[in-house]
Design a protein around this motif. Structure first.
Motif, PDB file in Angstrom:
ATOM      1  N   CYS A 244       0.863  -1.177   0.000  1.00 10.35           N
ATOM      2  CA  CYS A 244       0.000   0.000   0.000  1.00 10.35           C
ATOM      3  C   CYS A 244       0.900   1.228   0.000  1.00 10.35           C
ATOM      4  O   CYS A 244       1.862   1.284   0.764  1.00 10.35           O
ATOM      5  CB  CYS A 244      -0.891   0.035   1.228  1.00 10.35           C
ATOM      6  N   ILE A 245       0.571   2.159  -0.860  1.00  8.03           N
ATOM      7  CA  ILE A 245       1.287   3.425  -0.930  1.00  8.03           C
ATOM      8  C   ILE A 245       0.223   4.510  -0.750  1.00  8.03           C
ATOM      9  O   ILE A 245      -0.373   4.978  -1.726  1.00  8.03           O
ATOM     10  CB  ILE A 245       2.054   3.560  -2.252  1.00  8.03           C
ATOM     11  N   PRO A 246      -0.057   4.875   0.498  1.00 12.94           N
ATOM     12  CA  PRO A 246      -1.170   5.786   0.787  1.00 12.94           C
ATOM     13  C   PRO A 246      -1.076   7.137   0.088  1.00 12.94           C
ATOM     14  O   PRO A 246      -2.098   7.668  -0.352  1.00 12.94           O
ATOM     15  CB  PRO A 246      -1.111   5.952   2.308  1.00 12.94           C
ATOM     16  N   ASP A 247       0.113   7.704  -0.025  1.00 11.16           N
ATOM     17  CA  ASP A 247       0.253   9.021  -0.640  1.00 11.16           C
ATOM     18  C   ASP A 247      -0.134   9.034  -2.113  1.00 11.16           C
ATOM     19  O   ASP A 247      -0.412  10.085  -2.681  1.00 11.16           O
ATOM     20  CB  ASP A 247       1.692   9.536  -0.501  1.00 11.16           C
ATOM     21  N   MET A 248      -0.129   7.865  -2.754  1.00  6.30           N
ATOM     22  CA  MET A 248      -0.449   7.769  -4.173  1.00  6.30           C
ATOM     23  C   MET A 248      -1.765   7.035  -4.408  1.00  6.30           C
ATOM     24  O   MET A 248      -2.108   6.727  -5.549  1.00  6.30           O
ATOM     25  CB  MET A 248       0.673   7.053  -4.927  1.00  6.30           C
ATOM     26  N   ASP A 249      -2.484   6.699  -3.353  1.00  3.97           N
ATOM     27  CA  ASP A 249      -3.721   5.927  -3.448  1.00  3.97           C
ATOM     28  C   ASP A 249      -3.523   4.623  -4.216  1.00  3.97           C
ATOM     29  O   ASP A 249      -4.311   4.262  -5.090  1.00  3.97           O
ATOM     30  CB  ASP A 249      -4.846   6.744  -4.103  1.00  3.97           C
ATOM     31  N   VAL A 250      -2.441   3.922  -3.889  1.00  4.24           N
ATOM     32  CA  VAL A 250      -2.091   2.677  -4.575  1.00  4.24           C
ATOM     33  C   VAL A 250      -2.087   1.534  -3.569  1.00  4.24           C
ATOM     34  O   VAL A 250      -1.581   1.680  -2.457  1.00  4.24           O
ATOM     35  CB  VAL A 250      -0.692   2.793  -5.231  1.00  4.24           C
ATOM     36  N   GLY A 251      -2.633   0.433  -3.972  1.00  2.20           N
ATOM     37  CA  GLY A 251      -2.571  -0.781  -3.190  1.00  2.20           C
ATOM     38  C   GLY A 251      -2.810  -1.968  -4.096  1.00  2.20           C
ATOM     39  O   GLY A 251      -3.708  -1.931  -4.925  1.00  2.20           O
ATOM     40  N   CYS A 252      -1.970  -2.980  -3.988  1.00  3.59           N
ATOM     41  CA  CYS A 252      -2.154  -4.176  -4.814  1.00  3.59           C
ATOM     42  C   CYS A 252      -1.337  -5.326  -4.239  1.00  3.59           C
ATOM     43  O   CYS A 252      -0.438  -5.121  -3.423  1.00  3.59           O
ATOM     44  CB  CYS A 252      -1.765  -3.921  -6.264  1.00  3.59           C
ATOM     45  N   ALA A 253      -1.667  -6.520  -4.678  1.00  2.10           N
ATOM     46  CA  ALA A 253      -0.889  -7.692  -4.316  1.00  2.10           C
ATOM     47  C   ALA A 253       0.440  -7.633  -5.055  1.00  2.10           C
ATOM     48  O   ALA A 253       0.530  -7.073  -6.153  1.00  2.10           O
ATOM     49  CB  ALA A 253      -1.648  -8.960  -4.705  1.00  2.10           C
ATOM     50  N   VAL A 254       1.473  -8.154  -4.444  1.00  2.00           N
ATOM     51  CA  VAL A 254       2.770  -8.258  -5.109  1.00  2.00           C
ATOM     52  C   VAL A 254       3.224  -9.707  -5.039  1.00  2.00           C
ATOM     53  O   VAL A 254       2.794 -10.464  -4.174  1.00  2.00           O
ATOM     54  CB  VAL A 254       3.846  -7.327  -4.479  1.00  2.00           C
ATOM     55  N   GLY A 255       4.092 -10.057  -5.971  1.00  2.00           N
ATOM     56  CA  GLY A 255       4.652 -11.395  -5.976  1.00  2.00           C
ATOM     57  C   GLY A 255       5.861 -11.458  -5.059  1.00  2.00           C
ATOM     58  O   GLY A 255       6.002 -10.643  -4.136  1.00  2.00           O
ATOM     59  N   ARG A 256       6.734 -12.381  -5.340  1.00  2.00           N
ATOM     60  CA  ARG A 256       7.981 -12.456  -4.568  1.00  2.00           C
ATOM     61  C   ARG A 256       8.692 -11.117  -4.677  1.00  2.00           C
ATOM     62  O   ARG A 256       8.711 -10.510  -5.737  1.00  2.00           O
ATOM     63  CB  ARG A 256       8.860 -13.574  -5.112  1.00  2.00           C
ATOM     64  N   PHE A 257       9.260 -10.648  -3.596  1.00  2.00           N
ATOM     65  CA  PHE A 257       9.931  -9.349  -3.612  1.00  2.00           C
ATOM     66  C   PHE A 257      11.058  -9.316  -4.638  1.00  2.00           C
ATOM     67  O   PHE A 257      11.375  -8.277  -5.193  1.00  2.00           O
ATOM     68  CB  PHE A 257      10.488  -9.003  -2.237  1.00  2.00           C
ATOM     69  N   SER A 258      11.661 -10.450  -4.906  1.00  2.00           N
ATOM     70  CA  SER A 258      12.778 -10.505  -5.856  1.00  2.00           C
ATOM     71  C   SER A 258      12.327 -10.490  -7.321  1.00  2.00           C
ATOM     72  O   SER A 258      13.161 -10.365  -8.211  1.00  2.00           O
ATOM     73  CB  SER A 258      13.622 -11.753  -5.587  1.00  2.00           C
ATOM     74  N   ASP A 259      11.031 -10.574  -7.591  1.00  2.00           N
ATOM     75  CA  ASP A 259      10.503 -10.598  -8.957  1.00  2.00           C
ATOM     76  C   ASP A 259      10.279  -9.169  -9.469  1.00  2.00           C
ATOM     77  O   ASP A 259       9.173  -8.645  -9.433  1.00  2.00           O
ATOM     78  CB  ASP A 259       9.203 -11.393  -8.998  1.00  2.00           C
ATOM     79  N   ILE A 260      11.334  -8.539  -9.965  1.00  2.00           N
ATOM     80  CA  ILE A 260      11.269  -7.148 -10.404  1.00  2.00           C
ATOM     81  C   ILE A 260      10.248  -6.965 -11.526  1.00  2.00           C
ATOM     82  O   ILE A 260       9.386  -6.086 -11.456  1.00  2.00           O
ATOM     83  CB  ILE A 260      12.654  -6.634 -10.861  1.00  2.00           C
TER      84      ILE A 260
ATOM     85  N   GLY B  30       7.676  -8.843 -12.629  1.00  2.00           N
ATOM     86  CA  GLY B  30       6.290  -9.109 -12.252  1.00  2.00           C
ATOM     87  C   GLY B  30       5.707  -8.000 -11.378  1.00  2.00           C
ATOM     88  O   GLY B  30       4.583  -7.549 -11.596  1.00  2.00           O
ATOM     89  N   ASN B  31       6.485  -7.536 -10.413  1.00  2.00           N
ATOM     90  CA  ASN B  31       6.010  -6.467  -9.535  1.00  2.00           C
ATOM     91  C   ASN B  31       5.916  -5.135 -10.277  1.00  2.00           C
ATOM     92  O   ASN B  31       4.991  -4.357 -10.050  1.00  2.00           O
ATOM     93  CB  ASN B  31       6.896  -6.353  -8.299  1.00  2.00           C
ATOM     94  N   LYS B  32       6.848  -4.899 -11.191  1.00  2.00           N
ATOM     95  CA  LYS B  32       6.792  -3.674 -11.994  1.00  2.00           C
ATOM     96  C   LYS B  32       5.510  -3.661 -12.834  1.00  2.00           C
ATOM     97  O   LYS B  32       4.843  -2.631 -12.950  1.00  2.00           O
ATOM     98  CB  LYS B  32       8.026  -3.599 -12.906  1.00  2.00           C
ATOM     99  N   GLU B  33       5.158  -4.805 -13.382  1.00  2.00           N
ATOM    100  CA  GLU B  33       3.942  -4.904 -14.194  1.00  2.00           C
ATOM    101  C   GLU B  33       2.694  -4.663 -13.342  1.00  2.00           C
ATOM    102  O   GLU B  33       1.809  -3.895 -13.722  1.00  2.00           O
ATOM    103  CB  GLU B  33       3.866  -6.275 -14.860  1.00  2.00           C
TER     104      GLU B  33
ATOM    105  N   GLU C 207       8.098   4.962 -14.017  1.00  2.00           N
ATOM    106  CA  GLU C 207       9.297   5.202 -13.204  1.00  2.00           C
ATOM    107  C   GLU C 207       9.053   4.878 -11.737  1.00  2.00           C
ATOM    108  O   GLU C 207       9.904   4.278 -11.082  1.00  2.00           O
ATOM    109  CB  GLU C 207       9.779   6.635 -13.362  1.00  2.00           C
ATOM    110  N   GLU C 208       7.904   5.279 -11.216  1.00  2.00           N
ATOM    111  CA  GLU C 208       7.592   4.977  -9.823  1.00  2.00           C
ATOM    112  C   GLU C 208       7.434   3.474  -9.622  1.00  2.00           C
ATOM    113  O   GLU C 208       7.912   2.919  -8.633  1.00  2.00           O
ATOM    114  CB  GLU C 208       6.315   5.702  -9.371  1.00  2.00           C
ATOM    115  N   ALA C 209       6.771   2.799 -10.566  1.00  2.00           N
ATOM    116  CA  ALA C 209       6.602   1.349 -10.468  1.00  2.00           C
ATOM    117  C   ALA C 209       7.957   0.643 -10.488  1.00  2.00           C
ATOM    118  O   ALA C 209       8.193  -0.280  -9.711  1.00  2.00           O
ATOM    119  CB  ALA C 209       5.715   0.842 -11.605  1.00  2.00           C
TER     120      ALA C 209
END
Length: 109
Positions: free
Chosen positions: A58-74, A76-79, A88-90
């Motif tokens: 969750c990124i409250p300042d940007m009104d963003v929240g979503c499930a993420v995969g493994r933290f090491s999966d750049i 997949g998480n970027k997508e 750029e922020e993603a």
């Protein structure tokens, strides 16, 4: 922790890179709060959590929240993050997750 974030540069076919830092502000068994510093004094405050279905951010300042995969999966998480915020922020957040995946030697900190 310092890291370099990168994303495809539009129109040039190459990569754009920028230095970043991530700090784990607080951490418990099921939640962690991060401060991600990137370019010209900007920062992203993020909350990571764990639930039955996996991990979320969750990124409250940007009104963003979503499930993420493994933290090491750049990629997949970027997508996943790219549906909710700029490229750029993603990329910055995805690379920060990768940087903290080594914090404790596993994906969940």
């Amino acid at each position: 922790m310092e890291f370099v974030s990168r994303a495809a540069a539009e129109g040039s076919g190459g990569d754009r890179r920028w230095p970043c830092k991530v700090r784990v502000k607080s951490c418990s068994r099921y939640m962690a709060e991060l401060i991600i510093h990137y370019g010209r004094g900007s920062c992203i405050n993020a909350v990571l959590g764990k639930y039955m279905g996996g991990q979320y951010i969750c990124i409250p300042d940007m009104d963003v929240g979503c499930a993420v995969g493994r933290f090491s999966d750049i990629e997949g998480n970027k997508e996943k993050l790219g549906f909710h915020m700029g490229a750029e922020e993603a990329a910055t957040v995805a690379h920060a997750l990768r940087a903290i995946s080594g914090y404790s030697g596993m994906d969940w900190i």
